[in-house]
Scaffold this active site. Sequence first.
Site, mmCIF file in Angstrom:
data_model
loop_
_atom_site.group_PDB
_atom_site.id
_atom_site.type_symbol
_atom_site.label_atom_id
_atom_site.label_comp_id
_atom_site.label_asym_id
_atom_site.label_seq_id
_atom_site.Cartn_x
_atom_site.Cartn_y
_atom_site.Cartn_z
ATOM 1 N N GLY A 1 23.283 35.000 27.496
ATOM 2 C CA GLY A 1 22.333 34.085 28.125
ATOM 3 C C GLY A 1 21.392 34.711 29.142
ATOM 4 C CG PHE B 1 21.041 32.151 20.616
ATOM 5 C CD1 PHE B 1 21.935 33.136 20.207
ATOM 6 C CD2 PHE B 1 20.302 31.491 19.650
ATOM 7 C CE1 PHE B 1 22.069 33.454 18.866
ATOM 8 C CE2 PHE B 1 20.434 31.804 18.311
ATOM 9 C CZ PHE B 1 21.327 32.792 17.912
ATOM 10 C CB CYS B 2 20.546 36.899 24.237
ATOM 11 S SG CYS B 2 21.047 36.424 25.912
ATOM 12 C CG HIS B 3 26.553 39.181 23.692
ATOM 13 N ND1 HIS B 3 27.109 40.366 24.073
ATOM 14 C CD2 HIS B 3 27.562 38.460 23.151
ATOM 15 C CE1 HIS B 3 28.404 40.357 23.770
ATOM 16 N NE2 HIS B 3 28.704 39.211 23.209
ATOM 17 C CB ILE C 1 25.800 34.139 20.107
ATOM 18 C CG1 ILE C 1 26.335 33.700 18.741
ATOM 19 C CG2 ILE C 1 26.185 35.575 20.466
ATOM 20 C CD1 ILE C 1 25.728 34.450 17.554
#
Length: 111
Positions: free
Chosen positions: A72, A68-70, A97
């Site tokens: 997607g 995951f990242c900020h 996230i």
Amino acid sequence: MAELSYELTPAEAKSRLDAGDAVLIDVREPQEHQICSIEGAELIPMNTVPQQLQHVEEVADEKTVIVFCHHGVRSLNVVTWLRRQGVDNCISMSGGIDAWSAQIDPTVPRY
């Protein structure tokens, strides 16, 4: 074994984590990780993933790797790259996230 799709929802990710058959890898930058994180996730910033490939392969041999990242986008790019390297047991959490905070755990700050 059926091929994993490239993305799953935060709810699907939580279900897999609760079942104990998945791990989280956060590919955001360290300064983003300082703002907020998901408990138990391992930070491997996107630009360091190639150097961490062997480690990610070893993790993926044991459990599904949920990246995951900020929002997607970066995590989907990482999953696409990992699959090209032969790491098939990985999947991106759609919405990142930010979606996790909105849908699963409102104690995770949004930015």
